[in-house]
Design an enzyme around this catalytic site. Structure first.
Site, PDB file in Angstrom:
ATOM      1  N   ASP A  10       0.855  -1.195   0.000  1.00  0.00           N
ATOM      2  CA  ASP A  10       0.000   0.000   0.000  1.00  0.00           C
ATOM      3  C   ASP A  10       0.891   1.244   0.000  1.00  0.00           C
ATOM      4  O   ASP A  10       0.925   1.992   0.960  1.00  0.00           O
ATOM      5  CB  ASP A  10      -0.962   0.003   1.208  1.00  0.00           C
ATOM      6  CG  ASP A  10      -0.249   0.042   2.559  1.00  0.00           C
ATOM      7  OD1 ASP A  10       0.872  -0.511   2.672  1.00  0.00           O
ATOM      8  OD2 ASP A  10      -0.799   0.651   3.505  1.00  0.00           O
ATOM      9  N   HIS A 239       9.050   0.197   8.478  1.00  0.00           N
ATOM     10  CA  HIS A 239       8.558  -1.109   8.947  1.00  0.00           C
ATOM     11  C   HIS A 239       8.591  -2.184   7.849  1.00  0.00           C
ATOM     12  O   HIS A 239       9.050  -3.298   8.064  1.00  0.00           O
ATOM     13  CB  HIS A 239       7.115  -0.970   9.443  1.00  0.00           C
ATOM     14  CG  HIS A 239       6.929   0.077  10.484  1.00  0.00           C
ATOM     15  ND1 HIS A 239       7.255  -0.123  11.802  1.00  0.00           N
ATOM     16  CD2 HIS A 239       6.454   1.345  10.414  1.00  0.00           C
ATOM     17  CE1 HIS A 239       6.981   0.961  12.503  1.00  0.00           C
ATOM     18  NE2 HIS A 239       6.490   1.876  11.692  1.00  0.00           N
TER      19      HIS A 239
HETATM   20  C1  BDR Z   1       2.558  -0.208   8.633  1.00  0.00           C
HETATM   21  O1  BDR Z   1       1.617   0.844   8.427  1.00  0.00           O
HETATM   22  C2  BDR Z   1       1.925   1.538   7.254  1.00  0.00           C
HETATM   23  O2  BDR Z   1       1.797   2.895   7.433  1.00  0.00           O
HETATM   24  C3  BDR Z   1       3.312   1.130   6.855  1.00  0.00           C
HETATM   25  O3  BDR Z   1       3.431   1.123   5.444  1.00  0.00           O
HETATM   26  C4  BDR Z   1       3.451  -0.246   7.422  1.00  0.00           C
HETATM   27  O4  BDR Z   1       2.962  -1.233   6.544  1.00  0.00           O
HETATM   28  C5  BDR Z   1       3.243   0.023   9.938  1.00  0.00           C
HETATM   29  O5  BDR Z   1       2.304   0.096  10.949  1.00  0.00           O
HETATM   30 CA    CA Z   2       2.596  -0.733   4.244  1.00  0.00          CA
END
Ligand code: BDR
Ligand code: CA
Length: 319
Positions: A10, A239
């Site tokens: 995403d 992350h």
């Molecule tokens: C996740 O939330 C999204 O904003 C980042 O892309 C990651 O997948 C971390 O909490």
């Molecule tokens: Ca993500």
């Protein structure tokens, strides 16, 4: 032989960087990239994937699957307002797909083409994965491994006090996937929070004369600014890059088999991941959860992979 991977993303900054890492990693073949709404609405997620692929023009193009809204819609617009639309900053050109295929269809077809050989790395809300499992109920047993970015064990949430963003966006899908019979690996915030991309890293990224360097140096500063303004942090979490590293370099992570589920409702706890850690658990262990990581080797590996990607993708072409 390179391992076959489907990336479900995403994008979103950390997803975009993970996509670049994966496309040029010698150990894997990205057979498909599917998009899902989360950091950005579904149509923007699909557009960003097409824009990044078109801009990089990797030697081997993955199949693309486009996203749609979770059944209950998206509850928030980005995390803490951190919905940095990387395409917006980079102004990438996007070619319209002639016959767009839904993400879950592409996932089912690619796994069926090579049963037992395809690993899915899910870096966004689990909408597409749950839909693929619903569409083809045998699919969970045909996926080699499923890596999931998100959830928390002891860490707090990052979108509500209790919930991590990906789980919060589509908790029903997350629950379906947690309860599925696939071989699952969760890389939760407890682990991914330990990696931070700082200004020092930023200045040492690949040169702006390379496509990858230019792209990173364009999309990252707005993300750094958001983190500083919203969270008071001088750096950003990446992350999803950590989760991708877990899929690529299992030797850098230690897992614990746990019994986990996802809260789908509740006033305070929607999307919270819950683990049965009673002395005599009533739930079956169903997921391997990353608990330890060799942080410095993960960071070094990430930076080295970005250098390699920059080298492979070549110089920035005149726009
Ligand atoms: C996740 O939330 C999204 O904003 C980042 O892309 C990651 O997948 C971390 O909490
Ligand atoms: Ca993500």
């Amino acid at each position: 032989m390179p391992r076959k991977i489907i990336l479900d993303v995403d994008p979103g900054v950390d997803d975009a960087i993970a996509l670049i890492l994966a496309l040029y990693h010698p150990g894997i073949e990205v057979v498909a990239v599917t998009s899902v709404g989360g950091n950005v609405p579904p149509n923007v997620a699909s557009r960003n994937v097409s824009g990044i692929l078109g801009f990089l023009d990797p030697p081997r193009w993955p199949r693309v699957g486009v996203s749609s809204l979770p059944d209950d819609g998206l509850p928030v617009q980005g995390r803490y307002g951190l919905s940095v639309d990387c395409l917006e900053a980079a102004q990438l050109k996007v070619a319209e797909l002639r016959s767009p295929h839904p993400a879950e269809k592409v996932i089912c077809e690619e796994v069926r083409t090579a049963p037992g050989q395809v690993t899915i790395v899910a870096l966004g809300p689990l909408t597409n994965i749950a839909r693929a499992f619903r569409r083809d109920p045998e699919l969970p047993t045909l996926v080699a491994k499923l890596f999931i970015s998100g959830g928390t064990v002891a860490a707090g949430g990052n979108v509500t006090a209790a919930a991590e963003f990906n789980m919060y966006c589509d908790p029903k899908a997350a629950r379906e996937v947690f309860r599925s019979s696939s071989t699952k690996f969760l890389v939760p915030l407890d682990v991914t929070n330990r990696v931070m991309l700082t200004f020092d890293h930023l200045v040492n990224l690949p040169s702006e004369a390379t496509r990858v360097g230019w792209f990173l140096r364009t999309i990252l500063p707005p993300a750094f600014l958001s983190y500083r303004q919203r969270l008071g942090i001088e750096g950003i979490h990446i992350h999803d890059c950590v989760t991708l590293m877990a899929a690529l370099h299992p030797e850098l992570f230690e897992y614990e088999e746990m019994a986990g589920d996802v809260e789908t409702g509740g006033e305070l706890c929607r999307g919270a991941t819950v683990f049965d850690r009673r002395r005599v658990p009533a739930w079956q262990r169903n997921i391997a959860v990353a608990r330890k990581m060799d942080t410095s080797r993960v960071v070094d590996g990430l930076l080295a992979s970005l250098e390699r990607a920059a080298w492979e993708a070549g110089p920035m072409l005149p726009q």
